[in-house]
Enzyme design. Structure first.
Site, mmCIF file in Angstrom:
data_model
loop_
_atom_site.group_PDB
_atom_site.id
_atom_site.type_symbol
_atom_site.label_atom_id
_atom_site.label_comp_id
_atom_site.label_asym_id
_atom_site.label_seq_id
_atom_site.Cartn_x
_atom_site.Cartn_y
_atom_site.Cartn_z
ATOM 1 C CG ASP A 1 46.635 33.786 44.200
ATOM 2 O OD1 ASP A 1 45.869 34.245 45.068
ATOM 3 O OD2 ASP A 1 47.854 34.056 44.172
HETATM 4 C C1 BGC Z 1 47.842 36.077 47.086
HETATM 5 C C2 BGC Z 1 47.749 34.771 47.827
HETATM 6 C C3 BGC Z 1 46.790 34.893 48.976
HETATM 7 C C4 BGC Z 1 45.442 35.325 48.442
HETATM 8 C C5 BGC Z 1 44.360 35.433 49.508
HETATM 9 C C6 BGC Z 1 46.491 36.663 46.751
HETATM 10 O O1 BGC Z 1 46.621 37.993 46.378
HETATM 11 O O2 BGC Z 1 48.618 35.920 45.921
HETATM 12 O O3 BGC Z 1 49.037 34.403 48.298
HETATM 13 O O4 BGC Z 1 46.715 33.676 49.675
HETATM 14 O O5 BGC Z 1 45.596 36.591 47.831
HETATM 15 O O6 BGC Z 1 44.572 36.513 50.312
#
Ligand code: BGC
Length: 726
Positions: free
Chosen positions: A273
């Site tokens: 993530d």
């Molecule tokens: C989230 C993800 C997301 C990523 C990219 C993170 O804050 O937990 O679900 O895909 O950001 O935007």
């Protein structure tokens, strides 16, 4: 209705469902190509693939390391042009293509209803269509990786991200999530599945330590991932922010090397993530790619990883494996193949958003008040900004709808995502849509700001409809299950003024309803997306017969939850928090079976304007396990039902588990015989010591129900003991 016992004497020969074909290119060919390409790479090329940046600006400026051809979005990893390896162009998300911070001026996309609304349809084919829609819209913008597929279980009705997920149940979440992923990947776009695992609360998620018994984890959140991965073959798995049993998920060797790649044989790549990597050693634990690397303290998979490689601490074989996993997903989904840009038909996509909203709305209560008749009546519409639109959740999944938002009301808060913690109103006004469908009625609107004023309008109306909303946003849990901004008092005041009061909820979670006895009908519309106002009006007026079923149990109040007090409540941003999931695998409706508590509305509950009857429930064993039953529409209108098959007891005692379901559309009087396959893992327990699923010898009781508590017919199976699968 008395339970009917169907003795089945035979012992079972169990076979696990064979994984469906999901890759565009046969797996072996993709693996072979990945090996061949990787062998030709220089180390510099290998390292270039294992970390990515956010190709958008910070402080309004574009990161100079991002090449000009990168579309501003969530993620970018450069390709290797000399070997025909395309760049990875990554976008969120599950509910439509996002446009973070409006970096692509004017670029709007189809805004689908919340994941919970899709979950409430219990209609995997619709999830497929939704996934395909987002895949097409992603590809039309030049993206080839969709950061979708959120299958975390909705364990806690205060979790600020439940609206992005499908349900509290592993089977339902996997059935919906896998179809969404298949839909996306069939469009030539890799989909992730995320957030692996147990990012089931948002408060201080970067510091959160999720404590769970490993066997219970396998039977709950990990089972959702396992089933969804084998059904859909997602190109990538996104590892979560939090720790699991004291080890960060992105560096968790047990979860990544052990379960995912070892026990399940997952062949794709694991990405982190965004801002979830804390050390280069995560590569040794099974992380293949660092994402959104500007958010980490260092770009760990750049210099630090190279240094470890030079010092012999990162073996060459592991670096090759990281790269091959990325390449094999690129080849398996066909990212390197030329494909014409998809032709987008916005009306068709809008129609899909409308259909998800229609099928996802759940009629929770109806004392003869709905559907509304079209006549010369006075209707008061109160609150929820129903004159403007419908609410959407906030965070990285936020989609800017066609025409932009009707209004954005900042809520505020601390932390990285505070700017996205807003009430976003998508311009599909329930008030406008009701006026269209009820031309003879006189419909007046009151903002609901002052209960006394709203009550006065309700008093001089025949019907009062209160729209109650609750915002949810990534990185923020709600402290409790209440409706914010005094809306409970508003509903009570209106209900006192008019006995014919109805409530429409736009929430991303169950809420408590102390006023439930004072209102005639309650509709849960979730965050219903860009056609939400229309879908709500259609259900209220009976143009659409409601068929949604709750994908989450609605508790009476938080005293019924496994953790009555939200862990970390009131601690400052960044404080360490431990969440002990002591309920283990007994999530949602299973918790209520265990504790004997009666929820406000059970999992699987949802009313219709017609009624259905079930008969001839049988279970059959043999090569494969299945349940069959006949469902009939015995009411006056066409409608859809969702009969559900549950395990109610195993040899060791009482045990609740959804085993199968089917959404069936029926005309009045029409009957259909339905057979649903049953996965033996849903009957079994996970044996951590053996690393396998264990079926105990004895009798398994099954029931066919309208929901998790209203069980209509029973049957049973006798099984031999058996160890199987991984
Ligand atoms: C989230 C993800 C997301 C990523 C990219 C993170 O804050 O937990 O679900 O895909 O950001 O935007």
């Amino acid at each position: 209705m008395p339970a009917k016992r169907l003795p089945i004497a035979c012992a079972l020969v169990l076979s696990l469902p064979s994984p469906p074909v999901h890759a565009v290119v046969p797996e072996a060919a993709a693996d072979a190509r990945a090996r061949a390409t990787e062998q030709q790479m220089t180390d510099a090329e290998r390292f270039s693939l294992v970390w990515g940046l956010m190709p958008m600006g910070f402080d309004g400026k574009r990161d100079p390391r991002v090449p000009p051809d990168a579309v501003p979005s969530a993620g970018y990893v450069p390709g290797v042009p000399r070997l025909g390896v395309p760049a990875l162009r990554e976008t969120d998300g599950s509910l439509g293509v996002t446009n973070p911070s409006g970096f692509r001026p004017g670029d709007t996309a189809t805004a689908l209803p919340a994941g919970l609304a899709l979950g409430a349809t219990f209609h995997p084919a619709l999830a497929h269509e939704a996934g395909a829609l987002v895949g097409r819209e992603a590809r039309a913008r030049g993206f080839n990786v969709l950061l979708g597929g959120g299958v975390n279980l909705a364990r806690d009705p205060r979790n600020g991200r439940n609206f992005e997920y499908y349900s509290e149940d592993p089977l339902l979440s996997a059935a919906m999530g896998s179809e969404a992923i298949r839909g996306t990947q069939a469009e030539g776009v890799i989909s992730t599945i995320k957030h692996y695992s147990l990012n089931d609360n948002e408060s201080n998620r970067h510091q959160l330590d999720a404590i769970i018994d490993p066997a219970a984890h396998r039977e709950s959140d990990l089972l959702a991932f396992q089933l969804a991965i084998e059904r859909s073959g997602p190109g990538a798995v996104m590892a979560a922010y939090n720790q699991v049993n004291g080890v960060y998920a992105c560096g968790n060797a047990y979860l990544l090397n052990g379960v995912l790649k070892g026990a399940w044989g997952y062949p794709g790549w694991v990405m982190s993530d965004w801002g979830a990597v804390h050390d280069w050693t995560y590569a040794l634990a099974g992380l293949d790619q660092e994402s959104g690397a500007q958010l980490d303290a260092k770009i760990w998979f750049d210099q630090p990883l190279r240094a470890a490689y030079a010092a012999g601490r990162l073996p060459k074989s592991r670096l090759s494996d990281m790269v091959r996993r990325i390449l094999r997903s690129i080849y398996a989904i066909g990212l390197d193949q030329p494909r014409p840009a998809p032709a987008i038909a916005p009306e068709r996509h809008h129609a899909t958003a409308l259909e998800v909203a229609r099928q996802g709305i759940v009629l929770l209560k109806n004392q003869g008040a709905l559907p509304l008749a079209n006549g010369k009546q006075r209707i008061a519409v109160i609150g929820g900004q129903a004159h403007l639109g419908v609410l959407s959740g906030g965070g990285s999944s936020l989609v800017t709808p066609p025409g932009g938002f009707a209004a954005v009301v900042p809520i505020g808060g601390e932390g990285n995502m505070a700017a996205l913690r807003n009430q976003y109103f998508v311009p599909s006004s329930p008030l406008t849509e009701l006026r269209k469908l009820l031309p003879d009625a006189s419909i007046r609107y009151d903002a609901g700001a002052f209960p006394a004023e709203a009550a006065a309008l309700a008093r001089r109306s025949d019907v009062a409809i209160v729209f109650a909303i609750r915002h949810e946003s990534e990185e923020f849990d709600s402290p409790d299950m209440s409706l914010p901004f005094g809306q409970a008092a508003l509903i009570e005041a209106v209900a006192r003024a008019n006995p014919n009061t109805l409530v429409v909820l736009e929430t991303g979670n169950p809420v408590e309803m102390p006023w439930r006895g004072q209102v005639k009908a309650i509709l849960e519309a979730w965050f219903p997306g860009e056609a939400g106002g229309q879908a709500i009006a259609e259900v209220l007026t009976g143009r659409v017969n409601p068929s949604g079923r709750l994908p989450m149990t609605f508790p009476v109040d938080q005293a019924q939850l496994p953790r009555p007090r939200l862990p970390g409540l009131g601690t400052p941003y960044g404080a360490p928090v431990t969440v002990r999931y002591q309920e283990g695998a007994e999530v949602g409706y299973r918790w209520y079976t265990l504790t004997g508590a009666t929820p406000l509305f059970p999992f699987g509950h949802g009313l219709s304007y017609t009624s259905f009857a079930y008969r001839d429930f049988t279970v059959s064993a043999g090569e494969a396990l299945s349940a069959s039953f006949t469902v009939q529409n015995v009411g006056p209108r066409a409608g859809a039902d969702v009969p559900q098959v549950y395990l109610t007891a195993a040899p060791e005692g009482k045990r609740a588990r959804l085993l199968g379901f089917e959404r069936v559309e029926l005309r009045p009087g029409e009957a259909r015989r339905v057979t649903v396959p049953l996965d033996p893992r849903l009957l079994a327990r996970f044996d951590s010591k053996a690393g396998r699923w264990r079926l105990a010898k004895g009798t398994y009781r099954l029931a066919l129900g309208k929901n998790a508590t209203e069980l209509v017919q029973a049957a049973h199976l006798t099984m031999d003991s058996r160890l199987f699968g991984h």
